[in-house]
Scaffold this active site. Structure first.
Site, mmCIF file in Angstrom:
data_model
loop_
_atom_site.group_PDB
_atom_site.id
_atom_site.type_symbol
_atom_site.label_atom_id
_atom_site.label_comp_id
_atom_site.label_asym_id
_atom_site.label_seq_id
_atom_site.Cartn_x
_atom_site.Cartn_y
_atom_site.Cartn_z
ATOM 1 N N HIS A 90 0.705 49.183 -21.939
ATOM 2 C CA HIS A 90 2.159 49.293 -21.822
ATOM 3 C C HIS A 90 2.875 49.190 -23.170
ATOM 4 O O HIS A 90 4.071 49.497 -23.245
ATOM 5 C CB HIS A 90 2.695 48.214 -20.870
ATOM 6 C CG HIS A 90 2.538 48.572 -19.426
ATOM 7 N ND1 HIS A 90 1.321 48.803 -18.851
ATOM 8 C CD2 HIS A 90 3.442 48.746 -18.437
ATOM 9 C CE1 HIS A 90 1.485 49.101 -17.572
ATOM 10 N NE2 HIS A 90 2.768 49.074 -17.298
ATOM 11 N N GLU B 122 -30.509 49.705 -10.385
ATOM 12 C CA GLU B 122 -29.547 50.498 -9.645
ATOM 13 C C GLU B 122 -29.180 51.753 -10.440
ATOM 14 O O GLU B 122 -29.288 51.802 -11.671
ATOM 15 C CB GLU B 122 -28.283 49.678 -9.377
ATOM 16 C CG GLU B 122 -28.454 48.614 -8.298
ATOM 17 C CD GLU B 122 -28.354 49.196 -6.888
ATOM 18 O OE1 GLU B 122 -29.138 50.135 -6.575
ATOM 19 O OE2 GLU B 122 -27.515 48.725 -6.121
ATOM 20 N N SER C 212 1.330 55.309 -21.794
ATOM 21 C CA SER C 212 0.173 56.085 -21.365
ATOM 22 C C SER C 212 -0.022 57.303 -22.258
ATOM 23 O O SER C 212 0.945 57.910 -22.735
ATOM 24 C CB SER C 212 0.342 56.540 -19.919
ATOM 25 O OG SER C 212 0.419 55.435 -19.037
ATOM 26 N N LYS D 214 1.528 59.878 -6.169
ATOM 27 C CA LYS D 214 0.308 60.564 -6.594
ATOM 28 C C LYS D 214 -0.908 59.653 -6.469
ATOM 29 O O LYS D 214 -1.982 60.081 -6.023
ATOM 30 C CB LYS D 214 0.468 61.046 -8.037
ATOM 31 C CG LYS D 214 -0.574 62.074 -8.469
ATOM 32 C CD LYS D 214 -0.212 62.679 -9.808
ATOM 33 C CE LYS D 214 -1.184 63.789 -10.169
ATOM 34 N NZ LYS D 214 -0.825 64.443 -11.443
ATOM 35 N N ASP D 215 -0.755 58.384 -6.860
ATOM 36 C CA ASP D 215 -1.841 57.422 -6.675
ATOM 37 C C ASP D 215 -2.133 57.198 -5.198
ATOM 38 O O ASP D 215 -3.279 56.979 -4.811
ATOM 39 C CB ASP D 215 -1.483 56.083 -7.336
ATOM 40 C CG ASP D 215 -1.653 56.114 -8.846
ATOM 41 O OD1 ASP D 215 -2.486 56.906 -9.322
ATOM 42 O OD2 ASP D 215 -0.952 55.366 -9.538
#
Length: 430
Positions: free
Chosen positions: A219, A291, A223, A247-248
């Site tokens: 922040h 894994e 971004s 959108k998220d």
């Protein structure tokens, strides 16, 4: 990042005014994820994976805490407590499958998030600290996932713990004492299981703390975006709420569909069959493999088969395995190109896709038996992996001729207004 045009939080209700004065949590939330946080208007769906990573972390913490309520970190009963949770605890099967598959989902999201950063240059100034904290999060995730893999105390859990902790014995002078200190003995047993359980429970909350720092660091400069061009005016941004919240939300829906399909229809697809057999120190599995999300680094570890001068192959493999992640810390300074985004770097873009292919080869080799031709392919793939970061990126950033950048984010989205450029200047009003 606070822009002059960003909306400011102004509570109207008397209680919210009092709260904002005494403990301004609403203001903090509004400025972090609400209408007070301005975001570049051209973010594509690859930017949704940061939010999805946070969702996965919350999912892992919630399901992990519930699983811990029914787990006993004792080698005599650990395997049975997992089975009892699955069979006798209300919704226990759902918690176990959501937690196990949630780890895989977390790594899928994080790998996409990292490679988005590689392509769009999210590690470049002024966001170096965001990138460095992200690499720290990835290392903590790897440690947490390894310790969690040991907890079911199946065959692969026991032998995986034995092999991975055995790597520390390659460190000169202090290796074997360090290994014994980690295990609390000479081999994985109750002491090791208790330590791994304690750390596996603790580390997700450490990850959460680093994630908060990661978001805080983000922040400050704001971004990044697909063009790599910084914000120049109000037209370049939109408020995070409601535009990117919506959108998220779409991304969460798509993720939930895929995740539920995995949990309900093929929950054991990514699990190794040997880990559904209780641990037996007297029976070594034919093929010990971690894994799937560890496979590229496991392939790099096994790529070293011959001693070099006085350096044992095992030590070189351990150093290379950790170095494969540590090299990411130096990426902001290895890539000296003034252009951030790979969308405007034609030569870098080609090598990026070669790196993606190289990682897929390492994934394949890491899960394959330690035999030819996989060992030789691992060696070639590991060689290219390090050459990409230490040789190719510095050279490409020095010799590459980037494509022309748009003047602004708005121009990249809407195109250049040629008519405005060619029109004569308006006469001043009388």
């Amino acid at each position: 990042m606070s822009f002059p045009w960003a909306k400011q939080y102004t509570p109207s209700h008397p209680f919210m005014q009092w709260m904002d004065e005494k403990l301004p949590i609403p203001r903090l939330v509004y400025n972090a994820v609400g209408g007070g946080y301005e975001v570049p208007r051209n973010l594509n769906y690859f930017w949704n994976f940061g939010f999805l990573a946070g969702l996965c972390l919350v999912l892992q913490i919630v399901t992990g805490v519930i699983m811990a309520m029914h787990y006993a970190a004792n080698t005599a009963v650990a395997f049975d407590t997992i089975e009892q949770t699955m069979r006798d605890v209300n919704w226990g099967w759902l918690m176990r499958y959501a937690h196990a598959n949630g780890a895989s989902a977390f790594f899928v999201v994080i790998y996409i998030h990292i490679f988005r950063g590689f392509f769009y240059g999210s590690y470049k100034a002024p966001r170096e600290m965001v990138w460095l904290l992200g690499v720290v999060i990835f290392l903590l995730m790897m440690a947490t996932a390894f310790m969690g893999y040991v907890l079911p105390w199946g065959q692969m859990s026991f032998w995986g713990a034995k092999v991975i902790t055995g790597l520390f014995s390659a460190i000169p002078f202090i290796g074997e004492p360090l290994q014994q200190w980690l295990l609390g003995g000479f081999a994985p047993d109750n002491a090791a299981l208790n330590r791994f359980f304690s750390l596996h429970f603790l580390l997700p909350f450490v990850i959460l703390g680093v994630v908060i720092l990661h978001i805080w660091a983000l922040h400050i400069p704001g971004s990044s975006n697909p063009t790599g061009v910084e914000v120049k005016s109000e037209s370049d941004t939109v408020p995070f709420y409601p535009y990117y919240v919506a959108k998220d939300g779409w991304a969460i829906g798509a993720f939930a569909i895929l995740f539920c399909a995995a949990v309900f229809f093929f929950p054991n697809y990514l699990g190794h069959p040997d880990n559904y057999i209780p641990a037996n120190p007297m029976s070594t599995p034919a093929h010990i493999v971690p894994e799937w999300y560890f496979w590229p680094f496991y392939a790099i570890l096994r790529a070293f088969t011959q001693d070099f001068l006085f350096i044992p192959a095992k030590l070189m493999g351990v150093l290379a395995m950790f170095g494969a992640i540590i090299v990411w810390f130096f990426l902001p300074w290895l890539d000296k190109s003034p252009v951030r985004s790979g969308a405007y770097r034609p030569l870098y873009r080609k090598f990026f896709w070669i790196l993606v292919l190289d990682m897929l080869v390492l994934f394949k080799c890491g899960g394959a038996p330690a035999a030819e031709p996989y060992v030789m392919i691992s060696q070639l793939a590991a060689l290219y992996y390090f050459a990409h970061f230490l040789i190719i990126i510095p050279i490409v950033s020095a010799i590459e001729k980037p494509d022309p950048l748009p003047f602004s984010i708005t121009e990249a989205v809407l195109g250049a207004d040629e008519e405005a450029k060619l029109a004569p200047a308006a006469a001043p009003e009388a």
